[in-house]
Design a protein around this motif. Sequence first.
Motif, PDB file in Angstrom:
ATOM      1  N   ASN A 292      51.632  -4.329  53.162  1.00  0.00           N
ATOM      2  CA  ASN A 292      50.800  -3.144  52.912  1.00  0.00           C
ATOM      3  C   ASN A 292      49.674  -3.068  53.944  1.00  0.00           C
ATOM      4  OD1 ASN A 292      50.019  -0.789  51.614  1.00  0.00           O
ATOM      5  ND2 ASN A 292      48.633  -1.871  50.224  1.00  0.00           N
ATOM      6  N   THR A 293      50.051  -3.206  55.206  1.00  0.00           N
ATOM      7  CA  THR A 293      49.097  -3.316  56.296  1.00  0.00           C
ATOM      8  C   THR A 293      49.326  -2.213  57.318  1.00  0.00           C
ATOM      9  OG1 THR A 293      49.110  -5.726  56.039  1.00  0.00           O
ATOM     10  CG2 THR A 293      48.235  -4.865  58.104  1.00  0.00           C
ATOM     11  N   PRO A 294      48.279  -1.511  57.751  1.00  0.00           N
ATOM     12  CA  PRO A 294      48.455  -0.554  58.856  1.00  0.00           C
ATOM     13  C   PRO A 294      48.875  -1.276  60.125  1.00  0.00           C
ATOM     14  CG  PRO A 294      46.128  -0.875  58.374  1.00  0.00           C
ATOM     15  CD  PRO A 294      46.881  -1.580  57.281  1.00  0.00           C
ATOM     16  N   VAL A 295      49.612  -0.575  60.964  1.00  0.00           N
ATOM     17  CA  VAL A 295      50.177  -1.175  62.166  1.00  0.00           C
ATOM     18  C   VAL A 295      49.728  -0.385  63.391  1.00  0.00           C
ATOM     19  CG1 VAL A 295      52.295  -1.900  63.349  1.00  0.00           C
ATOM     20  CG2 VAL A 295      52.198  -1.881  60.833  1.00  0.00           C
ATOM     21  N   VAL A 296      49.311  -1.102  64.431  1.00  0.00           N
ATOM     22  CA  VAL A 296      48.973  -0.478  65.713  1.00  0.00           C
ATOM     23  C   VAL A 296      49.909  -1.044  66.769  1.00  0.00           C
ATOM     24  CG1 VAL A 296      47.217  -0.110  67.475  1.00  0.00           C
ATOM     25  CG2 VAL A 296      46.559  -0.196  65.063  1.00  0.00           C
ATOM     26  N   LEU A 297      50.638  -0.154  67.436  1.00  0.00           N
ATOM     27  CA  LEU A 297      51.567  -0.548  68.491  1.00  0.00           C
ATOM     28  C   LEU A 297      50.875  -0.334  69.839  1.00  0.00           C
ATOM     29  CD1 LEU A 297      54.802   1.126  67.065  1.00  0.00           C
ATOM     30  CD2 LEU A 297      54.115  -1.269  66.869  1.00  0.00           C
TER      31      LEU A 297
ATOM     32  N   GLU B  35      33.140 -14.414  59.890  1.00  0.00           N
ATOM     33  CA  GLU B  35      32.815 -14.063  58.501  1.00  0.00           C
ATOM     34  C   GLU B  35      32.463 -12.581  58.385  1.00  0.00           C
ATOM     35  OE1 GLU B  35      29.786 -15.532  54.933  1.00  0.00           O
ATOM     36  OE2 GLU B  35      29.871 -16.617  56.831  1.00  0.00           O
ATOM     37  N   GLY B  36      33.071 -11.938  57.402  1.00  0.00           N
ATOM     38  CA  GLY B  36      32.802 -10.533  57.143  1.00  0.00           C
ATOM     39  C   GLY B  36      33.486  -9.581  58.097  1.00  0.00           C
ATOM     40  N   LYS B  37      34.288 -10.092  59.021  1.00  0.00           N
ATOM     41  CA  LYS B  37      34.979  -9.248  59.984  1.00  0.00           C
ATOM     42  C   LYS B  37      36.458  -9.104  59.607  1.00  0.00           C
ATOM     43  CE  LYS B  37      31.307  -8.711  62.465  1.00  0.00           C
ATOM     44  NZ  LYS B  37      30.615  -7.392  62.504  1.00  0.00           N
ATOM     45  N   PRO B  38      37.111  -8.083  60.120  1.00  0.00           N
ATOM     46  CA  PRO B  38      38.526  -7.874  59.764  1.00  0.00           C
ATOM     47  C   PRO B  38      39.423  -8.994  60.283  1.00  0.00           C
ATOM     48  CG  PRO B  38      37.830  -6.322  61.461  1.00  0.00           C
ATOM     49  CD  PRO B  38      36.599  -7.010  60.988  1.00  0.00           C
ATOM     50  N   THR B  39      40.557  -9.142  59.610  1.00  0.00           N
ATOM     51  CA  THR B  39      41.580 -10.104  60.019  1.00  0.00           C
ATOM     52  C   THR B  39      42.759  -9.346  60.615  1.00  0.00           C
ATOM     53  OG1 THR B  39      40.951 -11.695  58.319  1.00  0.00           O
ATOM     54  CG2 THR B  39      43.165 -11.906  59.238  1.00  0.00           C
ATOM     55  N   VAL B  40      43.140  -9.739  61.829  1.00  0.00           N
ATOM     56  CA  VAL B  40      44.223  -9.076  62.546  1.00  0.00           C
ATOM     57  C   VAL B  40      45.403 -10.028  62.658  1.00  0.00           C
ATOM     58  CG1 VAL B  40      44.921  -7.939  64.674  1.00  0.00           C
ATOM     59  CG2 VAL B  40      42.548  -7.776  63.893  1.00  0.00           C
ATOM     60  N   LEU B  41      46.586  -9.551  62.301  1.00  0.00           N
ATOM     61  CA  LEU B  41      47.831 -10.295  62.497  1.00  0.00           C
ATOM     62  C   LEU B  41      48.498  -9.766  63.756  1.00  0.00           C
ATOM     63  CD1 LEU B  41      49.989 -12.315  61.407  1.00  0.00           C
ATOM     64  CD2 LEU B  41      50.991 -10.376  60.157  1.00  0.00           C
TER      65      LEU B  41
ATOM     66  N   LEU C 289      50.144 -14.613  55.704  1.00  0.00           N
ATOM     67  CA  LEU C 289      50.193 -13.544  56.702  1.00  0.00           C
ATOM     68  C   LEU C 289      49.321 -12.346  56.357  1.00  0.00           C
ATOM     69  CD1 LEU C 289      54.041 -13.565  57.380  1.00  0.00           C
ATOM     70  CD2 LEU C 289      52.258 -14.705  58.710  1.00  0.00           C
ATOM     71  N   LYS C 290      48.703 -12.362  55.200  1.00  0.00           N
ATOM     72  CA  LYS C 290      47.907 -11.222  54.761  1.00  0.00           C
ATOM     73  C   LYS C 290      46.812 -10.911  55.778  1.00  0.00           C
ATOM     74  CE  LYS C 290      45.448  -9.446  50.715  1.00  0.00           C
ATOM     75  NZ  LYS C 290      44.945  -9.769  49.345  1.00  0.00           N
ATOM     76  N   ALA C 291      46.658  -9.625  56.094  1.00  0.00           N
ATOM     77  CA  ALA C 291      45.687  -9.220  57.110  1.00  0.00           C
ATOM     78  C   ALA C 291      45.271  -7.776  56.865  1.00  0.00           C
ATOM     79  CB  ALA C 291      46.285  -9.372  58.509  1.00  0.00           C
ATOM     80  N   ASP C 292      44.198  -7.363  57.543  1.00  0.00           N
ATOM     81  CA  ASP C 292      43.730  -5.978  57.447  1.00  0.00           C
ATOM     82  C   ASP C 292      44.466  -5.066  58.413  1.00  0.00           C
ATOM     83  OD1 ASP C 292      41.489  -6.487  55.571  1.00  0.00           O
ATOM     84  OD2 ASP C 292      40.704  -7.681  57.239  1.00  0.00           O
ATOM     85  N   LEU C 293      45.102  -5.660  59.413  1.00  0.00           N
ATOM     86  CA  LEU C 293      45.738  -4.868  60.460  1.00  0.00           C
ATOM     87  C   LEU C 293      46.802  -5.705  61.151  1.00  0.00           C
ATOM     88  CD1 LEU C 293      45.665  -2.322  62.360  1.00  0.00           C
ATOM     89  CD2 LEU C 293      44.013  -3.579  63.747  1.00  0.00           C
ATOM     90  N   LEU C 294      47.917  -5.076  61.499  1.00  0.00           N
ATOM     91  CA  LEU C 294      48.962  -5.715  62.297  1.00  0.00           C
ATOM     92  C   LEU C 294      48.995  -5.057  63.670  1.00  0.00           C
ATOM     93  CD1 LEU C 294      51.503  -7.544  62.640  1.00  0.00           C
ATOM     94  CD2 LEU C 294      52.842  -5.658  61.679  1.00  0.00           C
ATOM     95  N   VAL C 295      48.930  -5.863  64.719  1.00  0.00           N
ATOM     96  CA  VAL C 295      48.993  -5.359  66.090  1.00  0.00           C
ATOM     97  C   VAL C 295      50.240  -5.915  66.755  1.00  0.00           C
ATOM     98  CG1 VAL C 295      47.910  -5.369  68.361  1.00  0.00           C
ATOM     99  CG2 VAL C 295      46.508  -5.056  66.315  1.00  0.00           C
ATOM    100  N   ILE C 296      51.004  -5.028  67.378  1.00  0.00           N
ATOM    101  CA  ILE C 296      52.249  -5.406  68.043  1.00  0.00           C
ATOM    102  C   ILE C 296      52.238  -4.850  69.456  1.00  0.00           C
ATOM    103  CG2 ILE C 296      54.769  -5.178  68.036  1.00  0.00           C
ATOM    104  CD1 ILE C 296      54.648  -4.888  65.007  1.00  0.00           C
ATOM    105  N   SER C 297      52.519  -5.693  70.433  1.00  0.00           N
ATOM    106  CA  SER C 297      52.697  -5.242  71.814  1.00  0.00           C
ATOM    107  C   SER C 297      54.141  -5.509  72.209  1.00  0.00           C
ATOM    108  CB  SER C 297      51.718  -5.971  72.745  1.00  0.00           C
ATOM    109  OG  SER C 297      50.386  -5.642  72.421  1.00  0.00           O
ATOM    110  N   ASP C 298      55.017  -4.627  71.769  1.00  0.00           N
ATOM    111  CA  ASP C 298      56.445  -4.705  72.099  1.00  0.00           C
ATOM    112  C   ASP C 298      56.967  -3.300  72.380  1.00  0.00           C
ATOM    113  OD1 ASP C 298      58.926  -5.791  72.562  1.00  0.00           O
ATOM    114  OD2 ASP C 298      59.472  -5.975  70.453  1.00  0.00           O
ATOM    115  N   THR C 299      56.036  -2.423  72.762  1.00  0.00           N
ATOM    116  CA  THR C 299      56.381  -1.042  73.096  1.00  0.00           C
ATOM    117  C   THR C 299      55.865  -0.768  74.501  1.00  0.00           C
ATOM    118  OG1 THR C 299      54.346  -0.336  71.961  1.00  0.00           O
ATOM    119  CG2 THR C 299      56.400  -0.223  70.712  1.00  0.00           C
ATOM    120  N   GLY C 300      55.802   0.487  74.902  1.00  0.00           N
ATOM    121  CA  GLY C 300      55.462   0.772  76.272  1.00  0.00           C
ATOM    122  C   GLY C 300      54.520   1.943  76.448  1.00  0.00           C
ATOM    123  N   MET C 301      54.214   2.219  77.710  1.00  0.00           N
ATOM    124  CA  MET C 301      53.413   3.356  78.116  1.00  0.00           C
ATOM    125  C   MET C 301      54.339   4.463  78.615  1.00  0.00           C
ATOM    126  SD  MET C 301      50.575   1.014  80.109  1.00  0.00           S
ATOM    127  CE  MET C 301      50.027   2.374  81.125  1.00  0.00           C
TER     128      MET C 301
END
Length: 457
Positions: free
Chosen positions: A412-417, A77-83, A172-184
């Motif tokens: 309309n969600t920021p994305v972190v790869l 409760e009260g915390k962000p939702t991550v997709l 699917l609505k969320a505060d942030l989208l996180v994707i791990s399909d990229t590399g270092m």
Amino acid sequence: MGQAFQDYLQKNRENHLQQLVELLQIPSISALSEHKDDVRHAASWLANELQRIGIENVAVMETKGHPVVYGDWLHAEGKPTVLVYGHYDVQPVDPLNLWDTPPFEPTIKDEKIYARGSSDDKGQVFMHIKAIEALFQTNGSLPVNVKFIFEGEEEVGSPNLPLFIEENHDLLKADLLVISDTGMMDKGKPTICYGLRGLTGLQIDIQGANSDLHSGAYGGGVQNPAHALIEVLASFHDKHGKILVDGFYENVRAITDEEKKAFADLHTDEEAIRKELGVPELFGEEGFTFNERTWVRPTLEINGVYSGFQGEGIKTVLPNKATAKITCRLVPDQDPEEIYEKLVKHIENNKPKGVNVTITPFDKGAPFITPLDHPAIQVAGKAYEKVYGVPVSYTRSGGSIPIVATFHELLNTPVVLMGFALPNENVHAPNEHFHLENFDKGMLTLCHYWLDLANSL
């Protein structure tokens, strides 16, 4: 807390690896119809695993193609939702004879796991599930709200996912989208990619006479489509590589001073790149570094040209047709449809006399960027640094992942790869593998991220 989830992951490492082996054994090749049941099997496997670790509302949801796996846990409760997005389908394995071990018989060797999908993207999807499991097991709950969406068509261009996102917008609505399909960038060098270039593609067909002509009988009296095509192609750039299409650069977002510094901190060796490529010199738009040219500047590239006789020797023919395929990589604030229209206008304005020109559009995808100073990006960087012990590198990618921009636009969600693959892991090629160092450190990084993110958005 940090020690608790770390101890849990270490204690259960062999069990987790065996579970990953089970997932990698499923030949979920989305491009081949004979593997349709295997793709569904992989979806069911993931759904069962999500449910087992405590994720709720888990469902295998149908599309016109392969299904989407969904699940959530929404009690923070009260915390962000991550997709969290990933894909469970894999590339075909051909040529099979170049594999050292069977592609769907996972093999661990030299602290790497070899199998199709180990790096792209089952290994990284699995890490997300295990990181969440570790937090459940050591804390009894999660620091943030989490939604999962795993698709089975990424390797065939995600044809049904945009409609699925539109039809399930609220789900699917969320505060942030996180994707791990990229590399270092390299081993031990954690990397956050915060931007991707977009794409506009087209084909130019130039038609001359109704058949190939004898160059002696008609040369000099009829326009040669190959000459005409070359004239059109030459009109796209000046001699320094600047694109001459009217209005092409007008919406290009300038690189920030912070980005310039982040790129400079990478200490990219351009001379080493030149030597590796075997070219006499690098070439591109003046006033920009190699990284800037390939990450934050738009391009117009000729991907293929065809006309006339292609066989051995010579055939004195005046071809009746010439074709070129073009793609443009686009940067933030450029619209793919607008760029396509500008290209069409440019081609029409530079069309030589005596030929007809047909223009056919190909793939389009919008560019994407989450600002470098966004809290979600900065928290991710700190999570990497806690685990890897070195500063994270911030990069953009010269490539395009259209579905990322689709998520960004529709939700309309920021994305972190947050990627953990390495450049030399043979993604899409024989002997694909995933380094277990990043399997271990990646899960720790994700655990730290979820804990730190709880109070950052």
